[in-house]
Design a protein around this motif. Structure first.
Motif, PDB file in Angstrom:
ATOM      1  N   ARG A 157       0.626  -1.356   0.006  1.00  0.00           N
ATOM      2  CA  ARG A 157       0.174  -0.032   0.018  1.00  0.00           C
ATOM      3  C   ARG A 157       1.046   1.102  -0.124  1.00  0.00           C
ATOM      4  O   ARG A 157       1.734   1.473   1.010  1.00  0.00           O
ATOM      5  CB  ARG A 157      -0.755   0.001   1.234  1.00  0.00           C
ATOM      6  CG  ARG A 157      -1.944   1.083   1.020  1.00  0.00           C
ATOM      7  CD  ARG A 157      -2.804   1.261   2.333  1.00  0.00           C
ATOM      8  NE  ARG A 157      -2.014   2.024   3.386  1.00  0.00           N
ATOM      9  CZ  ARG A 157      -1.893   1.817   4.610  1.00  0.00           C
ATOM     10  NH1 ARG A 157      -2.365   0.645   5.157  1.00  0.00           N
ATOM     11  NH2 ARG A 157      -1.280   2.733   5.523  1.00  0.00           N
ATOM     12  N   PHE A 158       0.492   2.272  -0.927  1.00  0.00           N
ATOM     13  CA  PHE A 158       1.235   3.563  -0.932  1.00  0.00           C
ATOM     14  C   PHE A 158       0.124   4.485  -0.398  1.00  0.00           C
ATOM     15  O   PHE A 158      -1.170   4.398  -1.138  1.00  0.00           O
ATOM     16  CB  PHE A 158       1.726   3.805  -2.176  1.00  0.00           C
ATOM     17  CG  PHE A 158       3.371   3.307  -2.331  1.00  0.00           C
ATOM     18  CD1 PHE A 158       4.254   4.322  -2.569  1.00  0.00           C
ATOM     19  CD2 PHE A 158       3.476   2.069  -2.247  1.00  0.00           C
ATOM     20  CE1 PHE A 158       5.599   3.988  -2.747  1.00  0.00           C
ATOM     21  CE2 PHE A 158       4.879   1.690  -2.366  1.00  0.00           C
ATOM     22  CZ  PHE A 158       5.696   2.511  -2.369  1.00  0.00           C
ATOM     23  N   ASP A 159       0.285   5.543   0.177  1.00  0.00           N
ATOM     24  CA  ASP A 159      -0.794   6.540   0.648  1.00  0.00           C
ATOM     25  C   ASP A 159      -0.183   7.872  -0.316  1.00  0.00           C
ATOM     26  O   ASP A 159       1.074   8.054  -0.301  1.00  0.00           O
ATOM     27  CB  ASP A 159      -0.755   6.907   1.769  1.00  0.00           C
ATOM     28  CG  ASP A 159      -0.738   5.657   3.097  1.00  0.00           C
ATOM     29  OD1 ASP A 159      -1.765   4.862   2.659  1.00  0.00           O
ATOM     30  OD2 ASP A 159      -0.323   5.345   3.795  1.00  0.00           O
ATOM     31  N   VAL A 160      -0.988   8.520  -0.518  1.00  0.00           N
ATOM     32  CA  VAL A 160      -1.028   9.715  -1.537  1.00  0.00           C
ATOM     33  C   VAL A 160      -1.718  11.001  -0.649  1.00  0.00           C
ATOM     34  O   VAL A 160      -2.940  10.690  -0.315  1.00  0.00           O
ATOM     35  CB  VAL A 160      -1.464   9.388  -2.989  1.00  0.00           C
ATOM     36  CG1 VAL A 160      -1.508  10.755  -3.817  1.00  0.00           C
ATOM     37  CG2 VAL A 160      -0.770   8.292  -3.532  1.00  0.00           C
ATOM     38  N   ALA A 161      -1.032  11.847  -0.530  1.00  0.00           N
ATOM     39  CA  ALA A 161      -1.552  13.160  -0.024  1.00  0.00           C
ATOM     40  C   ALA A 161      -1.490  14.304  -0.912  1.00  0.00           C
ATOM     41  O   ALA A 161      -0.199  14.386  -1.578  1.00  0.00           O
ATOM     42  CB  ALA A 161      -1.059  13.457   1.237  1.00  0.00           C
ATOM     43  N   PHE A 162      -2.285  15.135  -1.043  1.00  0.00           N
ATOM     44  CA  PHE A 162      -2.117  16.552  -1.673  1.00  0.00           C
ATOM     45  C   PHE A 162      -2.494  17.634  -0.928  1.00  0.00           C
ATOM     46  O   PHE A 162      -3.565  17.509  -0.406  1.00  0.00           O
ATOM     47  CB  PHE A 162      -2.532  16.229  -3.406  1.00  0.00           C
ATOM     48  CG  PHE A 162      -3.926  15.912  -3.352  1.00  0.00           C
ATOM     49  CD1 PHE A 162      -4.922  17.043  -3.320  1.00  0.00           C
ATOM     50  CD2 PHE A 162      -4.646  14.549  -3.354  1.00  0.00           C
ATOM     51  CE1 PHE A 162      -6.423  16.938  -3.706  1.00  0.00           C
ATOM     52  CE2 PHE A 162      -5.922  14.553  -3.477  1.00  0.00           C
ATOM     53  CZ  PHE A 162      -6.656  15.786  -3.457  1.00  0.00           C
ATOM     54  N   GLN A 163      -2.060  18.713  -1.554  1.00  0.00           N
ATOM     55  CA  GLN A 163      -2.831  20.063  -1.240  1.00  0.00           C
ATOM     56  C   GLN A 163      -2.711  21.016  -2.486  1.00  0.00           C
ATOM     57  O   GLN A 163      -1.675  21.100  -3.157  1.00  0.00           O
ATOM     58  CB  GLN A 163      -1.915  20.661  -0.120  1.00  0.00           C
ATOM     59  CG  GLN A 163      -2.740  22.018   0.306  1.00  0.00           C
ATOM     60  CD  GLN A 163      -2.069  22.605   1.771  1.00  0.00           C
ATOM     61  OE1 GLN A 163      -2.010  21.943   2.698  1.00  0.00           O
ATOM     62  NE2 GLN A 163      -1.157  23.438   1.591  1.00  0.00           N
ATOM     63  N   ILE A 164      -3.702  21.716  -2.688  1.00  0.00           N
ATOM     64  CA  ILE A 164      -4.045  22.271  -4.135  1.00  0.00           C
ATOM     65  C   ILE A 164      -4.805  23.680  -3.562  1.00  0.00           C
ATOM     66  O   ILE A 164      -5.492  23.629  -2.804  1.00  0.00           O
ATOM     67  CB  ILE A 164      -4.940  21.895  -5.176  1.00  0.00           C
ATOM     68  CG1 ILE A 164      -4.251  20.392  -5.549  1.00  0.00           C
ATOM     69  CG2 ILE A 164      -4.859  22.643  -6.299  1.00  0.00           C
ATOM     70  CD1 ILE A 164      -2.767  20.490  -5.913  1.00  0.00           C
TER      71      ILE A 164
END
Length: 167
Positions: A157-164
C-alpha cells in the motif's frame, strides 16, 4: 506546478506526496516519502464549484531524496521513460465550501485504469480555497513490481496526499 528538488516540493504550498514503509530484517519498520516535482491540475470553475477535474503527474519528477531509490523507482518500478504520466480524472465536481467530502474518479498508472475515491477536506485561507486530499493504492493492483530488496520489504500500500490552492 514545478519545483527543482525534494526540499522545494516538501515546502511548497501545493504538493503531491506519496508515503509507504519498509521493514528491515523483519522487525525494524521505517517510513519513507516522496514528492512529485511536476504536476498539473486542470479544472473548470463555475461560481462555487470546480468541474472536469484532472490531475496529471509527471512520473519522471518523483523524488524521494535518495538517489539510489529514485533511480530504481524511475527505471524498474514505474518505468518513467515509457509511463511518464499518472492521471486522476474525477467523475464528480467539488463544491467549494469548507468541510469534508469524497471525490470519485479513475486513477491511471502504467496504462492500468482503476476506480479511486479521494477523501477531500476544504479549508479557506483569505480569498483562496485550500483542497487537501488523500487516498491509497496497492502496487500489485497496478502491476507495479515489488520494490523490496533482500534486507527490506516494502508494503504493497502506498498512501498519497495532496494540497492544492484554488482562487
Amino acid at each position: 506546478i514545478s519545483v527543482k528538488n525534494y526540499e522545494q516540493a516538501k515546502k511548497s504550498s501545493d504538493f503531491v506526496k506519496f508515503e509507504s514503509e519498509s521493514t528491515k530484517f523483519g522487525f525494524i519498520t521505517t517510513d519513507f516519502d516522496g514528492y512529485a516535482k511536476a504536476f498539473k491540475v486542470v479544472y473548470d470553475k463555475d461560481l462555487n464549484k470546480i468541474n472536469n477535474i484532472s490531475v496529471s503527474i509527471d512520473s519522471r519528477s518523483f523524488d524521494t531524496d535518495s538517489e539510489s531509490r529514485d533511480e530504481k523507482l524511475h527505471t524498474k518500478i514505474i518505468n518513467s521513460q515509457i509511463f511518464s504520466e499518472i492521471i486522476f480524472t474525477a467523475n464528480d465536481s467539488i463544491e467549494l465550501k469548507v468541510g469534508k467530502s469524497k471525490l470519485t474518479g479513475v486513477l491511471t498508472i502504467k496504462k492500468i485504469v482503476k476506480e479511486s475515491v479521494l477523501d477531500i477536506e476544504i479549508k479557506r485561507n483569505g480569498d483562496a480555497f485550500i483542497i487537501l486530499g488523500k487516498t491509497s493504492f496497492g502496487l500489485k493492483a497496478y502491476q507495479i513490481p515489488d520494490p523490496s530488496i533482500a534486507i527490506a520489504s516494502v508494503r504493497d500500500r502506498f498512501d498519497v496526499a495532496f494540497q492544492i490552492s484554488i482562487k
